[in-house]
Design a protein around this motif. Structure first.
Motif, PDB file in Angstrom:
ATOM      1  N   GLN A 107       8.582  58.784  59.808  1.00 20.78           N
ATOM      2  CA  GLN A 107      10.590  58.550  59.874  1.00 20.78           C
ATOM      3  C   GLN A 107      11.525  59.461  59.932  1.00 20.78           C
ATOM      4  OE1 GLN A 107       9.541  53.493  58.757  1.00 20.78           O
ATOM      5  NE2 GLN A 107      11.024  55.219  57.804  1.00 20.78           N
ATOM      6  N   GLY A 108      12.573  59.431  61.561  1.00 23.51           N
ATOM      7  CA  GLY A 108      13.132  60.683  60.761  1.00 23.51           C
ATOM      8  C   GLY A 108      13.693  61.551  61.626  1.00 23.51           C
ATOM      9  N   ASP A 147      17.400  60.708  56.469  1.00 21.30           N
ATOM     10  CA  ASP A 147      17.391  59.080  57.631  1.00 21.30           C
ATOM     11  C   ASP A 147      17.618  57.525  56.622  1.00 21.30           C
ATOM     12  OD1 ASP A 147      16.500  57.041  59.329  1.00 21.30           O
ATOM     13  OD2 ASP A 147      13.980  57.144  58.571  1.00 21.30           O
ATOM     14  N   VAL A 154      20.883  60.378  60.357  1.00 24.91           N
ATOM     15  CA  VAL A 154      19.599  59.317  61.464  1.00 24.91           C
ATOM     16  C   VAL A 154      20.054  57.878  60.410  1.00 24.91           C
ATOM     17  CG1 VAL A 154      18.959  61.321  62.323  1.00 24.91           C
ATOM     18  CG2 VAL A 154      18.178  59.745  61.099  1.00 24.91           C
ATOM     19  N   GLY A 155      20.080  57.079  61.318  1.00 26.06           N
ATOM     20  CA  GLY A 155      19.590  55.582  60.904  1.00 26.06           C
ATOM     21  C   GLY A 155      20.985  54.582  60.715  1.00 26.06           C
ATOM     22  N   ILE A 174      15.218  57.426  66.671  1.00 25.92           N
ATOM     23  CA  ILE A 174      13.879  57.226  66.199  1.00 25.92           C
ATOM     24  C   ILE A 174      13.052  57.354  67.121  1.00 25.92           C
ATOM     25  CG2 ILE A 174      12.214  57.065  64.176  1.00 25.92           C
ATOM     26  CD1 ILE A 174      15.099  57.225  62.213  1.00 25.92           C
TER      27      ILE A 174
END
Length: 307
Positions: free
Chosen positions: A141-142, A161, A262-263, A289
């Motif tokens: 992830q990320g 993230d 991010v996120g 993502i």
């Protein structure tokens, strides 16, 4: 949605707060019914049961294979992407991810979980779908959110993230991710939600709806009294301050590196953080993502085909 040799590549970002595809966002809450619900909207029918998707959020779990929820949410994500293309049948290659420090340990189990029924037959919002799952790629992830932008990275960069349940931290030096400097912290947006809810209860003796808190954290405002707004703002500001303290524990230095966020937690930094905007980049596309998963899977399949 990308396509290669008639195979649809559908990316699913299995968050704790929201399920994201490249083009859609849906809260992860699931309510099961034995009979058809009274009210329609985001209703999945599978194996003789009905599931309303989108009411609330899923609780944090350290293993996404421990129940059927993420499998059901994957069906919903596939349906929403195919609906955009007016399709009900497709050969699908799934692209998904796991928190950075979980990938090596859980990758194969999660891949098997998502592919446990190569033929998916279900109904979503009154439409029947017939899906052949022909493959599945699992990524950390990320990192996929920035992979297309690595050409702009110079020197040392830190990627954070910030999701609903976890924060993934990754160092990227000279455009290359450093695997032994990747970390996962259980310090997501949900921790801020809980703190804000408790702060309002402690200060005013009333319970505030999570949807109001979520609206405030996403936009910086909500249609409630100013005293409540100030209470939530103080909590969010403290959360962001603690978030930066967590990053500093992992040797984050704003003068020596650039920070990319991010996120969903990026909104918190934007509205409640104190930072140098010249050295911090917030990627506020909540689907970034998922788009990165799709990009990586497409190019991996192309390389495999060419070889």
């Amino acid at each position: 949605m990308k396509e290669l040799n008639s195979i649809k590549i559908i990316a699913i970002d299995h968050g704790y707060g929201n399920i994201k595809t490249a083009n859609t966002v849906t809260p992860t809450g699931i309510t099961a019914y034995d009979t058809e619900p009274i009210f329609m909207g985001n209703i999945l029918e599978y194996n003789g049961r009905y599931y309303r998707i989108g009411d609330g959020h899923k609780e944090f779990v350290s293993d996404k294979c421990m129940d059927e929820d993420y499998y059901l949410l994957t069906m919903m994500g596939i349906a929403r992407e195919l609906h955009r293309e007016q399709l009900t049948r497709a050969d699908v290659h799934l692209a998904a991810g796991l928190p950075l420090t979980w990938v090596r340990r859980q990758r194969e189990d999660f891949r098997a979980y998502l592919m446990k029924s190569p033929c998916m037959d279900f109904r979503f919002n009154g439409t029947d779908y017939h899906i052949n799952v022909v493959g599945c790629s699992i990524y950390p992830q990320g990192y996929p959110a920035v992979v297309e932008h690595l050409v702009d990275f110079k020197g040392t960069n830190l990627l954070a993230d910030i999701g609903n349940g976890t924060m993934n931290i990754l160092y990227i030096n000279n455009k290359k991710p450093i695997e032994n400097r990747s970390y996962t912290e259980k310090y997501g947006v949900n921790q801020c939600m809980i703190a804000a809810r408790n702060a309002v209860l402690d200060s005013f003796g009333v319970k505030i709806e999570d949807s109001i808190i979520e609206q405030f954290l996403r936009s910086g405002t909500a249609d409630i009294g100013s005293t409540y707004l100030e209470c939530i703002k103080r909590t969010a500001t403290e959360y962001v301050s603690n978030l930066f303290a967590t990053l500093r524990r992992y040797e984050y230095s704003p003068d020596l590196m650039r920070l990319y966020v991010v996120g969903g937690g990026g909104c918190l930094l934007k509205y409640f953080g104190n930072y140098d905007k010249e050295r911090v980049t917030i990627i506020d596309d909540i689907c970034a993502i998922a788009k990165g998963y799709e990009f990586l899977a497409y190019h991996a399949l192309r390389r495999k085909e060419q070889s």
